[in-house]
Design an enzyme around this catalytic site. Structure first.
Site, PDB file in Angstrom:
ATOM      1  CG  ASP A  10      29.906  31.471  35.273  1.00 28.95           C
ATOM      2  OD1 ASP A  10      30.174  32.513  35.887  1.00 28.95           O
ATOM      3  OD2 ASP A  10      28.935  30.731  35.547  1.00 28.95           O
ATOM      4  CG  ASP A 105      32.314  32.702  39.616  1.00 25.63           C
ATOM      5  OD1 ASP A 105      32.847  33.797  39.347  1.00 25.63           O
ATOM      6  OD2 ASP A 105      31.085  32.540  39.624  1.00 25.63           O
ATOM      7  CD  GLU A 106      32.568  35.349  35.169  1.00 27.79           C
ATOM      8  OE1 GLU A 106      31.987  35.461  34.083  1.00 27.79           O
ATOM      9  OE2 GLU A 106      32.723  36.291  35.958  1.00 27.79           O
TER      10      GLU A 106
HETATM   11 MG   LIG Z   1      29.391  32.199  38.256  1.00 23.36          MG
END
Ligand SMILES: [Mg+2]
Length: 418
Positions: A10, A105-106
């Protein structure tokens, strides 16, 4: 069977971190990403300095500024974040070919086959963190587990709270670490579901895990009705770390459909302007994945769950396009039409988009007229992040969305400035 080793990686305060690394002068300033000219707009990301001053993701820009008057609010530059996200995928793909984006974002990585080159999973995680940091300026946190859900839980509940940003959750520490967590921390448990579980006297994840599976099913039926068996089995299995879902690599995988969805805090998503921001994020992600896998789709679907606070209802509708596409502006146009046609105007708590009826895009490109070829090549070039990330590679908002988008928002990508 050998246990798998899966990472969920993340990016911390992703949009804000990308902005800060692009603007060294902001290094020591509290920074948030949002529309500085719309105080009623939403903070999309805040850097740790801003968070320390009370700024939270998804609150109103005006509220954030009231708490933190020296907050620097930066207009989102979505295409740059997408490019950085793609760059991070490339880094991951140098360690394993099994990389599955979960959101911008992961990403999930199955690193089972790569571990023999490293002293431990943690050592590999540290190396990846360092490489992403050097290449992008984004600090990443790594949840490690034998399943995707354990890896995700390890990231959200543990790795994010540790300075080293790495945590492993597996069958050896599940009982001591996972089980004491509140049921609200459980994967896929929303506030409503948590309320049901609390009412049943189940406060911790371990309270579910320790129960006999059939007994849990029976109690869930009493609480939620007969149709709850599938949910009961799902939650019971998750509480014990049972999750057979594999990391589905974005490469060489035959797909029927590419989809992406997002749960939202409905109190914040009441206006078309705010909802469109999320719809476009989803479109961008779906199109990026389609192109990455070499597909175009001819059927666009939009789903939404609406709520009035007490009741929830939803719709799922689809539209067949004249020809297959993976072009962001074409899919976005269809999504907007569908959403506006079927949305009843109530706050939205979930959005979902998919591109179906996929065909190989190699063939389709040949049938493109010139302007579409250009558009495809441009978007594909942006996908191939070799270019210095930044403004040159950015798609012009006017080509992304049809001109009908509200004038106030001209020059924005669905509410995000390009
Ligand atoms: Mg994040």
């Amino acid at each position: 069977m050998k246990e798998k080793v899966i990472f969920l990686i993340d990016g911390q305060s992703f949009y804000a971190s990308v902005e800060k690394s692009a603007r060294p002068d902001l290094k020591d300033k509290p920074v948030a990403v949002g529309d500085p000219e719309r105080r009623s707009g939403i903070i999309l990301a805040a850097c740790p300095l801003a968070k320390a001053k009370g700024v939270t993701t998804a609150e109103r820009v005006g509220q954030a500024l009231a708490k933190c008057p020296d907050l620097v609010v930066i207009r989102p530059r979505m295409q740059m974040y997408i490019n950085v996200s793609l760059l991070i995928s490339k880094i991951f793909e140098s360690y394993t070919d099994q990389v599955e984006p979960y959101s911008i974002d992961e990403q999930f990585l199955d690193v089972t086959g790569s571990l023999h080159q490293f002293s431990s999973a943690e050592a590999l995680a540290e190396q990846i963190q360092a490489q992403v940091m050097i290449s992008t300026g984004v600090w990443t946190r790594v949840g490690i587990g034998p399943t995707k859900i354990l890896a995700k839980t390890a990231a959200d509940n543990f790795a994010k709270k540790r300075t080293e940003g790495v945590f492993r959750l597996d069958y050896t520490n599940m009982e001591s670490e996972l089980w004491p967590l509140s049921v609200h921390q459980m994967f896929m448990v929303n506030t409503r579901m948590a309320r049901h579980l609390y009412r049943m006297g189940l406060l911790q994840i371990g309270d579910i895990a320790r129960m006999d599976q059939l007994e849990f099913r029976r109690r869930m039926r009493l609480e939620m009705g007969k149709q709850s068996d599938i949910q009961a089995d799902y939650y019971w299995q998750i509480s014990r770390g049972i999750d057979p879902s594999p990391v589905v690599s974005s490469i060489r995988k035959k797909l029927k459909s590419v989809s992406h969805g997002k749960a939202l805090r409905s109190s914040l998503y009441q206006t078309l302007a705010d909802i469109e921001v999320v719809l476009l994020e989803l479109v961008v992600e779906v199109c990026r994945r389609s192109r990455g896998r070499g597909y175009m789709g001819q059927v666009v679907s939009v789903g939404a769950v609406e709520t009035d606070g007490d009741r929830s209802w939803g719709f799922g509708r689809q539209m067949t396009l004249q020809e297959p596409t993976s072009l962001t502006h074409e899919v976005a146009a269809a999504v907007r039409i569908l959403f506006k046609r079927y949305w009843s105007g109530s706050p939205v708590s979930r959005l979902y988009i998919s591109l179906d009826a996929l065909t190989d895009d190699g063939v389709m490109q040949l049938t493109f007229f010139n302007d579409r070829v250009k558009a495809y090549q441009r978007e594909h070039a942006i996908d191939n992040i070799k270019n210095r990330y930044g403004s040159d590679a950015i798609i012009h908002a006017s080509s992304l969305l049809e001109s009908g988008v509200a004038r106030e928002r001209a020059g924005q990508i669905g509410g995000h400035y390009k």
